[in-house]
Scaffold this motif. Structure first.
Motif, PDB file in Angstrom:
ATOM      1  N   PRO A   1       0.828  -1.214   0.000  1.00 17.07           N
ATOM      2  CA  PRO A   1       0.000   0.000   0.000  1.00 17.07           C
ATOM      3  C   PRO A   1       0.859   1.259   0.000  1.00 17.07           C
ATOM      4  CG  PRO A   1       0.034  -1.016   2.175  1.00 17.07           C
ATOM      5  CD  PRO A   1       0.763  -1.939   1.263  1.00 17.07           C
TER       6      PRO A   1
ATOM      7  N   SER B   1      -1.241   6.952   1.109  1.00 18.04           N
ATOM      8  CA  SER B   1      -2.668   7.281   1.266  1.00 18.04           C
ATOM      9  C   SER B   1      -3.492   6.076   1.715  1.00 18.04           C
ATOM     10  CB  SER B   1      -3.231   7.849  -0.034  1.00 18.04           C
ATOM     11  OG  SER B   1      -3.191   6.873  -1.055  1.00 18.04           O
ATOM     12  N   ASP B   2      -3.025   4.858   1.422  1.00 13.67           N
ATOM     13  CA  ASP B   2      -3.712   3.657   1.895  1.00 13.67           C
ATOM     14  C   ASP B   2      -3.348   3.336   3.342  1.00 13.67           C
ATOM     15  OD1 ASP B   2      -5.038   3.058  -0.507  1.00 13.67           O
ATOM     16  OD2 ASP B   2      -3.236   2.110  -1.312  1.00 13.67           O
ATOM     17  N   ARG B   3      -2.197   3.794   3.802  1.00 13.00           N
ATOM     18  CA  ARG B   3      -1.722   3.486   5.154  1.00 13.00           C
ATOM     19  C   ARG B   3      -2.138   4.519   6.199  1.00 13.00           C
ATOM     20  NH1 ARG B   3       4.560   2.371   4.707  1.00 13.00           N
ATOM     21  NH2 ARG B   3       4.428   0.143   4.987  1.00 13.00           N
TER      22      ARG B   3
ATOM     23  N   ASP C   1      -4.667   7.526   7.889  1.00  7.63           N
ATOM     24  CA  ASP C   1      -6.028   8.048   8.003  1.00  7.63           C
ATOM     25  C   ASP C   1      -6.060   9.065   9.143  1.00  7.63           C
ATOM     26  OD1 ASP C   1      -8.696   8.402   7.430  1.00  7.63           O
ATOM     27  OD2 ASP C   1      -9.378   6.660   8.565  1.00  7.63           O
TER      28      ASP C   1
ATOM     29  N   HIS D   1     -11.149   8.566   4.840  1.00  9.74           N
ATOM     30  CA  HIS D   1     -11.611   7.364   4.149  1.00  9.74           C
ATOM     31  C   HIS D   1     -13.057   6.993   4.420  1.00  9.74           C
ATOM     32  CE1 HIS D   1      -7.622   6.256   2.660  1.00  9.74           C
ATOM     33  NE2 HIS D   1      -7.168   6.733   3.808  1.00  9.74           N
TER      34      HIS D   1
ATOM     35  N   ASN E   1     -14.219   0.440  -4.517  1.00 11.58           N
ATOM     36  CA  ASN E   1     -13.470  -0.727  -4.061  1.00 11.58           C
ATOM     37  C   ASN E   1     -12.643  -1.291  -5.212  1.00 11.58           C
ATOM     38  OD1 ASN E   1     -12.568  -2.874  -2.601  1.00 11.58           O
ATOM     39  ND2 ASN E   1     -14.551  -3.886  -2.423  1.00 11.58           N
TER      40      ASN E   1
ATOM     41  N   ASP F   1      -9.151  -1.022  -5.386  1.00  9.60           N
ATOM     42  CA  ASP F   1      -7.767  -1.069  -4.928  1.00  9.60           C
ATOM     43  C   ASP F   1      -7.653  -2.216  -3.921  1.00  9.60           C
ATOM     44  OD1 ASP F   1      -5.364  -0.662  -3.563  1.00  9.60           O
ATOM     45  OD2 ASP F   1      -5.631   1.483  -3.334  1.00  9.60           O
TER      46      ASP F   1
ATOM     47  N   PHE G   1      -6.002  -2.459  -1.403  1.00 13.92           N
ATOM     48  CA  PHE G   1      -5.780  -1.979  -0.046  1.00 13.92           C
ATOM     49  C   PHE G   1      -6.885  -1.033   0.435  1.00 13.92           C
ATOM     50  CE2 PHE G   1      -1.618  -2.907  -1.899  1.00 13.92           C
ATOM     51  CZ  PHE G   1      -1.283  -3.973  -1.082  1.00 13.92           C
ATOM     52  N   TYR G   2      -7.980  -0.988  -0.293  1.00 14.93           N
ATOM     53  CA  TYR G   2      -9.130  -0.165   0.063  1.00 14.93           C
ATOM     54  C   TYR G   2      -9.646  -0.502   1.466  1.00 14.93           C
ATOM     55  CZ  TYR G   2     -14.031   1.362  -0.075  1.00 14.93           C
ATOM     56  OH  TYR G   2     -15.243   1.922   0.213  1.00 14.93           O
TER      57      TYR G   2
ATOM     58  N   ASN H   1      -8.348   0.994   5.685  1.00 14.96           N
ATOM     59  CA  ASN H   1      -8.942   2.040   6.522  1.00 14.96           C
ATOM     60  C   ASN H   1     -10.461   2.016   6.485  1.00 14.96           C
ATOM     61  OD1 ASN H   1      -6.714   3.628   7.714  1.00 14.96           O
ATOM     62  ND2 ASN H   1      -6.113   3.821   5.571  1.00 14.96           N
TER      63      ASN H   1
END
Length: 175
Positions: free
Chosen positions: A86, A89-91, A93, A122, A154, A156, A158-159, A162
């Motif tokens: 990821p 931005s995926d890691r 929040d 998110h 949805n 990704d 890694f969506y 978070n």
């Protein structure tokens, strides 16, 4: 046997000397701890500002340090992922939140139980937590967070990082 006696003494001392968990208007609490969830784990930091006897607002941020890499096709996509990680931005929040602090309602001043709502990068979600203070400045906290409405699509792998239920625990400080 010495370890058991020492542990019982420390627990008893902590409960006997416990301090008020939420004082109301002007109270500032800072939580720092571990964030545990499916597919990764990380750190969480939050700060809450007391606005009234049973109400506070604050901010919380999570960063996922350890995660599961993704291999394969995601949701029937033609893109093949090989050991994908990821991105930032995926890691990460960050959320603004409001809490209903219930220590005075439940009648246990050392324990602050706080349900609340949060609005983040998110999702829009809720949380339920608790803080227990051993001294005037130090305590422990635990919290469960969950999404109510998720942003984005949805598409990704890694969506979900978070956008799922999380469990946090750690230290709480009174400023």
């Amino acid at each position: 046997m010495k370890k058991i006696i020492t542990l019982v003494f420390l627990v008893t001392f902590g409960f006997v000397n416990a301090q008020e968990a939420f004082k109301g208007k002007g109270d500032i609490k800072v939580n720092v701890g571990a964030n545990l969830q499916d597919g990764g784990s990380g750190i969480q930091g939050s700060v809450d500002f007391g606005l009234g006897e049973n109400f506070s607002f604050g901010f919380v941020a999570n960063y996922i340090l350890g995660f599961d890499n993704f291999n394969g096709y995601y949701h029937g996509s033609s893109d093949l992922y090989h050991d994908a990680e990821p991105d930032f931005s995926d890691r990460f929040d960050a959320k603004a939140r409001i809490n209903a602090n219930l220590s005075s309602v439940i009648g246990v001043k050392e324990l602050d139980v706080y349900p609340g709502l949060s609005l983040g990068l998110h999702n829009f979600g809720g949380h339920v937590g608790g803080r227990y203070f051993f001294t005037d400045g130090f305590g422990v906290f635990t919290e469960i967070g969950f999404p109510i409405a998720k942003y984005g699509s949805n598409n990704d792998p890694f969506y979900h990082l978070n956008n799922q239920a999380t469990f946090s625990l750690g230290a709480s400080f009174n400023l």
